[in-house]
Design a protein around this motif. Structure first.
Motif, PDB file in Angstrom:
ATOM      1  N   HIS A  47       0.856  -1.195   0.000  1.00  0.00           N
ATOM      2  CA  HIS A  47       0.000   0.000   0.000  1.00  0.00           C
ATOM      3  C   HIS A  47       0.886   1.238   0.000  1.00  0.00           C
ATOM      4  O   HIS A  47       2.079   1.166   0.332  1.00  0.00           O
ATOM      5  CB  HIS A  47      -0.969   0.006   1.199  1.00  0.00           C
ATOM      6  CG  HIS A  47      -0.366   0.465   2.488  1.00  0.00           C
ATOM      7  ND1 HIS A  47       0.530  -0.306   3.212  1.00  0.00           N
ATOM      8  CD2 HIS A  47      -0.514   1.619   3.190  1.00  0.00           C
ATOM      9  CE1 HIS A  47       0.893   0.346   4.313  1.00  0.00           C
ATOM     10  NE2 HIS A  47       0.281   1.507   4.312  1.00  0.00           N
ATOM     11  N   CYS A  68      -1.434  -1.577   6.653  1.00  0.00           N
ATOM     12  CA  CYS A  68      -2.513  -2.245   5.916  1.00  0.00           C
ATOM     13  C   CYS A  68      -2.891  -3.600   6.496  1.00  0.00           C
ATOM     14  O   CYS A  68      -3.877  -4.201   6.084  1.00  0.00           O
ATOM     15  CB  CYS A  68      -2.126  -2.410   4.444  1.00  0.00           C
ATOM     16  SG  CYS A  68      -0.738  -3.532   4.135  1.00  0.00           S
ATOM     17  N   GLY A 265      -5.834   0.007  -4.477  1.00  0.00           N
ATOM     18  CA  GLY A 265      -7.262  -0.283  -4.583  1.00  0.00           C
ATOM     19  C   GLY A 265      -7.600  -0.872  -5.940  1.00  0.00           C
ATOM     20  O   GLY A 265      -6.807  -0.803  -6.888  1.00  0.00           O
ATOM     21  N   THR A 306      -5.571  -6.307  -2.635  1.00  0.00           N
ATOM     22  CA  THR A 306      -6.043  -5.133  -1.896  1.00  0.00           C
ATOM     23  C   THR A 306      -7.343  -5.453  -1.164  1.00  0.00           C
ATOM     24  O   THR A 306      -8.064  -6.375  -1.559  1.00  0.00           O
ATOM     25  CB  THR A 306      -6.293  -3.946  -2.851  1.00  0.00           C
ATOM     26  OG1 THR A 306      -6.686  -2.791  -2.100  1.00  0.00           O
ATOM     27  CG2 THR A 306      -7.396  -4.262  -3.859  1.00  0.00           C
ATOM     28  N   ASP A 308      -9.245  -2.638  -0.545  1.00  0.00           N
ATOM     29  CA  ASP A 308     -10.009  -1.445  -0.945  1.00  0.00           C
ATOM     30  C   ASP A 308     -10.568  -1.691  -2.341  1.00  0.00           C
ATOM     31  O   ASP A 308      -9.871  -1.536  -3.343  1.00  0.00           O
ATOM     32  CB  ASP A 308      -9.101  -0.208  -0.931  1.00  0.00           C
ATOM     33  CG  ASP A 308      -9.877   1.068  -1.248  1.00  0.00           C
ATOM     34  OD1 ASP A 308     -11.119   1.017  -1.278  1.00  0.00           O
ATOM     35  OD2 ASP A 308      -9.229   2.109  -1.476  1.00  0.00           O
TER      36      ASP A 308
END
Length: 604
Positions: A47, A68, A265, A306, A308
């Motif tokens: 991230h 993260c 993301g 991810t 996100d």
């Protein structure tokens, strides 16, 4: 990259690879690490961050990002960073450290199966290149090239995604296969061609733009085709086979994967052209489901890159229903996705072509949480000024909230909805449990013990941190120490690491984190593993903390027994009064002994 046969690597070799590999050395090939105490720190590769929160511990053979939450051993790092299978990561490390991997010989059935899979991938790769060459240079592909040009899809994206064209002939691929060593019968098994009577075959894809579909190992596993001009079906996909399952793969992931990690993301859209148009606009962290509602397997696949995730829907009733349906698999996997809602009748492809990539970037920046959106739609369907409307909202919302795996997140949403519709949090929770709301008022039974806060909770946390840092102490404590813990997660974790250590004769942190049930507990253990105790006497500090926890437990017991004693005296129950008075005195005496330092909890 060919898929590997993980189960053919002996377990003892896996242990040898794990014990021989230097996790610091391996990760240092990817990011800069700086030694800080017994740990190494660096910027997380999973991230975006400016302050290092990524920690690596050589002795524990473990890494964890405090930003993260990503954690694991050296295998997990390579699997996540390079998108490898476990077997591929193991082979890479074995080669690096000179470890020979003798494999169990394959029986005839396994040899045939492995050979077939390799042939399937080779056939798909070869035919994909055929389709691609036809798109680029064949006169019959003129309309296909015009269509892609009108959609704004340029040569670079066409090349990157190996987009192709299937002519309006019945035997283009059949004739091509005959000119090679590939077996038409094998091509038929993966749906490239279709068999007919007399042992003949014909092409499955005709007069279509072709979109190859890759798996995470970068093997082409199937194709999607869009008809040129009129014709049904508009989109035709490969039939499912031993190498292709549409619910287990995502279109565009082979290209989008590193962009997803870089951006932190991912965006999920519906169609092939949605992906290509967004990639053309520079929004390359985009993938698509393969003609099916998003599955848990697809979410788990994307979760490797991810947590996100942004979904895209349009604002019509069908879009709203699709939003609500898509929530369940996300919530089951501990992800709260965000959502972009496009104007009615728009999809990402049409929106970007009419409004531009910057307009879509603004949509990304303003994407709210899908759960919030769905809850607001539930509220909008009911009259929350009436009790009946409030009950209906509670019932519908409780079903959604019950799927949230994080207790704290669920609690916060209960509070939020309660404020929004004018009911209590307890009423929402009771609807989820299928029980009537609990009555309030004075209790005559012993009060429920609350979780520890402040110094008592800090003592529980410190006990676990010291035990993880000094596993030898685990053999010197009694498990009933954890019975005094009032924080449920800390108590569960304490019992788990104690039992595991005593069974295995030590703590294997990567294995323990992987074995834990639930992401919050995994994160808790991972973070505790990097605790550096500044104390010169950790044994004394551990004993002091266990003393604090026991005193907290005694204080609660005294309060409970004291209440029961008052109730017995008020009821003039002499027998019960004597019993509770004796219990109270015993508790006071134990409290005095602990305060004087007469009791020690760490055995020598």
């Amino acid at each position: 990259m060919q898929e590997s046969t993980a189960h053919f690597i002996p377990d003892e070799k896996i242990r040898e690879i794990r014990e021989t590999s230097s996790i610091v050395e391996v990760i240092s090939d990817y990011i800069g690490l700086k030694k800080v105490g017994v740990n190494h720190k660096g910027l997380c590769p999973f991230h975006n961050e400016k302050t290092p929160s990524f920690h690596v511990n050589e002795n524990k053979r473990f890494f964890h990002c405090f930003g993260c939450g990503t954690s694991g051993d050296v295998f997990a790092f390579l699997m996540k960073h390079d998108n490898l299978s476990f077997a591929e990561a193991a082979r890479l490390l074995a080669k690096r450290y000179g470890i020979h991997l003798p494999e169990k010989p394959l029986n005839s059935h396994d040899r045939q199966r492995q050979s077939e899979r390799e042939s399937f991938f080779s056939i798909n790769e070869s035919v994909a290149q055929l389709y691609h060459r036809l798109l680029l240079s064949d006169a019959r592909a003129a309309k296909a090239r015009d269509y892609l040009s009108q959609r704004g899809i340029g040569a670079e994206i066409i090349q990157e995604h190996c987009i192709g064209f299937a002519p309006d002939n019945w035997d283009t691929v059949v004739q091509y296969l005959k000119s090679t060593t590939f077996s038409p019968a094998l091509a038929c098994k993966i749906g490239l061609i279709v068999s007919k009577s007399g042992g003949q075959f014909y092409d499955r894809f005709r007069n279509r733009i072709i979109f190859p579909i890759w798996n995470v190992s970068r093997n082409i596993i199937g194709f999607g085709g869009r008809v040129i001009g009129q014709g049904e079906p508009k989109y035709l996909n490969s039939s499912e086979s031993v190498i292709y399952n549409k619910g287990q793969n995502l279109y565009g992931l082979q290209s989008a994967g590193h962009h997803i990690q870089k951006e932190g993301g991912a965006i999920i859209v519906e169609g092939y052209l949605d992906v290509l148009t967004l990639h053309q606009a520079g929004i390359k962290n985009t993938v698509a489901a393969l003609g099916t509602a998003l599955t848990e397997h697809q979410i788990q696949l994307l979760k490797r890159y991810t947590a996100d995730i942004i979904t895209v829907f349009d604002a019509d009733p069908a879009g709203e229903k699709a939003m609500a349906r898509s929530l369940e698999p996300f919530l089951h996997n501990g992800i709260s996705p965000r959502v972009i809602v496009l104007p009615k009748g728009e999809d990402p492809d049409s929106f970007v072509r009419s409004q531009g990539g910057e307009a879509f970037q603004k949509k990304i920046a303003g994407a709210g949480f899908l759960l919030d959106f769905v809850i607001e739609r539930i509220i909008a369907r009911h009259d929350i000024a009436s009790p009946r409307g409030q009950v209906a909202v509670c019932d519908e919302a409780a079903v959604l909230l019950g799927q949230i795996t994080d207790p704290m997140e669920r609690d916060l949403y209960e509070q939020k909805i309660a404020r929004r519709i004018g009911v209590s949090q307890a009423q929402i929770r009771s609807r989820g449990a299928g029980l009537p709301a609990q009555k309030t008022g004075a209790q005559t039974a012993p009060a429920k013990q609350e979780s520890a806060t402040g110094p008592a909770k800090n003592a529980e946390v410190l006990i676990l941190k010291i035990l993880i840092a000094h596993p030898d102490y685990i053999m010197r404590i009694s498990e009933d120490v954890f019975e005094g813990f009032t924080h449920p997660d800390l108590k569960k974790l304490g019992l788990f690491i104690t039992e595991s250590c005593r069974k295995a004769g030590g703590l294997d942190i990567p294995h323990l984190v992987e074995s834990l049930d639930g992401q919050p507990l995994q994160k808790l253990l991972a973070e505790m593993a990097f605790f550096e105790n500044p104390s010169n006497d950790p044994a004394k500090e551990l004993d002091d903390c266990m003393r604090a926890v026991r005193l907290q437990k005694l204080a609660g017991e005294k309060k409970r027994v004291g209440l029961l004693l008052k109730q017995a005296e008020a009821a003039r129950d002499e027998s019960a009064s004597v019993q509770y008075q004796q219990q109270y005195v015993q508790l006071v005496e134990e409290q005095k002994k602990i305060n004087k330092g007469a009791l020690h909890f760490l055995q020598s």
